[in-house]
Scaffold this active site. Sequence first.
Site, mmCIF file in Angstrom:
data_model
loop_
_atom_site.group_PDB
_atom_site.id
_atom_site.type_symbol
_atom_site.label_atom_id
_atom_site.label_comp_id
_atom_site.label_asym_id
_atom_site.label_seq_id
_atom_site.Cartn_x
_atom_site.Cartn_y
_atom_site.Cartn_z
ATOM 1 N N GLU A 80 -31.271 -6.434 -11.977
ATOM 2 C CA GLU A 80 -31.177 -5.294 -11.538
ATOM 3 C C GLU A 80 -30.331 -5.562 -10.139
ATOM 4 O O GLU A 80 -29.455 -4.958 -9.752
ATOM 5 C CB GLU A 80 -32.514 -5.274 -10.846
ATOM 6 C CG GLU A 80 -33.782 -4.815 -11.945
ATOM 7 C CD GLU A 80 -33.734 -3.121 -12.063
ATOM 8 O OE1 GLU A 80 -32.849 -2.365 -10.986
ATOM 9 O OE2 GLU A 80 -34.774 -2.983 -12.834
ATOM 10 N N ARG A 84 -27.751 -3.216 -8.731
ATOM 11 C CA ARG A 84 -27.720 -2.133 -6.813
ATOM 12 C C ARG A 84 -26.824 -3.189 -6.247
ATOM 13 O O ARG A 84 -26.301 -2.044 -6.137
ATOM 14 C CB ARG A 84 -29.064 -2.476 -7.451
ATOM 15 C CG ARG A 84 -30.352 -1.430 -8.824
ATOM 16 C CD ARG A 84 -31.349 -2.206 -7.619
ATOM 17 N NE ARG A 84 -32.801 -1.526 -8.738
ATOM 18 C CZ ARG A 84 -33.461 -0.569 -8.425
ATOM 19 N NH1 ARG A 84 -33.964 -0.177 -7.142
ATOM 20 N NH2 ARG A 84 -34.898 -0.589 -9.770
ATOM 21 N N ASP A 213 -31.347 1.030 -23.788
ATOM 22 C CA ASP A 213 -30.694 1.815 -22.621
ATOM 23 C C ASP A 213 -29.661 1.272 -22.342
ATOM 24 O O ASP A 213 -28.384 1.902 -23.364
ATOM 25 C CB ASP A 213 -31.884 2.484 -21.482
ATOM 26 C CG ASP A 213 -31.974 2.126 -20.840
ATOM 27 O OD1 ASP A 213 -31.165 0.414 -20.716
ATOM 28 O OD2 ASP A 213 -32.649 2.187 -20.532
ATOM 29 N N GLU A 347 -32.422 9.992 -14.474
ATOM 30 C CA GLU A 347 -31.628 10.167 -16.013
ATOM 31 C C GLU A 347 -31.965 11.829 -16.722
ATOM 32 O O GLU A 347 -30.617 11.806 -17.197
ATOM 33 C CB GLU A 347 -31.975 9.436 -17.239
ATOM 34 C CG GLU A 347 -32.315 7.532 -16.663
ATOM 35 C CD GLU A 347 -33.077 7.423 -15.697
ATOM 36 O OE1 GLU A 347 -33.016 6.227 -14.619
ATOM 37 O OE2 GLU A 347 -34.310 7.572 -15.320
#
Length: 455
Positions: A80, A84, A213, A347
């Site tokens: 993360e 980010r 993903d 998404e």
Amino acid sequence: MMKHAWDNYRQYGWGHNELKPIARKGHSTNIFGNSQMGATIVDALDTLYIMGLHDEFREGQEWIDKNLDFSVNSEVSVFEVNIRFIGGLLAAYYLSGQEVFKIKAVQLAGKLLPAFSTPTGIPWAMVNLKSGVGRNWGWASAGSSILAEFGTLHMEFVHLSYLTGDPVYYNKVMHIRKLLQKMDRPNGLYPNYLNPRTGRWGQHHTSVGGLGDSFYEYLLKAWLMSDKMDTEARKMYDDAIEAIEKHLIRKSNGGLTFIGEWKNGHLERKMGHLTCFAGGMFALGADGSRDDKAGHYLQLGAEIAHTCHESYDRTTLKLGPEAFKFDGGVEAVAVRQNEKYYILRPEVIETYWYMWRFTHDPKYRQWGWEATQAIDKYCRVSGGFSGVKDVYSSSPAYDDVQQSFFLAETLKYLYLLFSNDDLLPLDNWVFNTEAHPLPVLRLANTTLSGNPAYR
């Protein structure tokens, strides 16, 4: 919408990671550790810049310059923080040219490097920014690291080596790739769990949704980002999606193409909102695919986009649920209460945007406009934007979180969907998995040309 989200964060949550728009105070989750790292500021910067909100951008830059400090005793998610913070800082640097963003990105990357000190070089999921001690999530299969976490570092780390001239970042991610290439894959699929001590797979679960993903996304994007020189990444992508198409992609009785999840030796006919990004990925990877299959993959992207639009259209709020089933008579609908929420996720809109760029079919703008209106109607509150707990209820409860990715991704993709193609053209920019645009590295100006993957 961006101004409403930002202004309220500025007023009620400034410096905190995220905003509780109803309680009107700061919010943080365990992925950011226990410290105020201004995640929303870092995540939103490039969106502000692209939208021409330059006063807001300068406020954010000033906060980062004065307050963003990584020497805190705080345990954070490596994945993360990479997508980010490092992604957000690098994109802000490339867009604005402001050195402070590059300096902070490199400082932070140095704090993540201890996470790679494992017997295999597969990094821990979490690292303490002060002590450098790493560990894995307690819930992950037998102490495993997660494919979508250790497999979603490549873009940012290659850019760090490019900007600093220090190969350490590049070497870390290439080591991960080499290890994965050597491993046996059940049915050609990559399991979601890998043990960083033993280098063996954990449970044989495979997903193009959460836990898997962005690993696939970054194989394709590594190739695109290298100006299509990194053919090894392209081959890994092609092999992986061939196996995904064979084993995970099915058509429902009602004719909807969906991507299921492989669990305990069988296919679960359920698709997550996160998996909806794959429509855009298939479209993005169509050009350059094997055996002249570009048309096939563009069509597959369109079918996934359609399925995901149906998941929105079959709700009361016209916002999509977290996960939806394709069982018996139930199609593209959430069955369990704990899967009926919408937390401002991007998404589906991301896929609309890619499909728009590649086909210019007006339905994608139409669908994006439906989503925009639904978000503005049901998620806007006086103190910002909030997720909702049940998209099938006409008066849903709020979750009272304004996610940083709402500003980084959801609103950025919507803005780009209604903008011209010359705003961030895909020939020149590759978006990381948090929608932070990074430039394609052309051989002429890359310090990595000595590396085999860039020859």
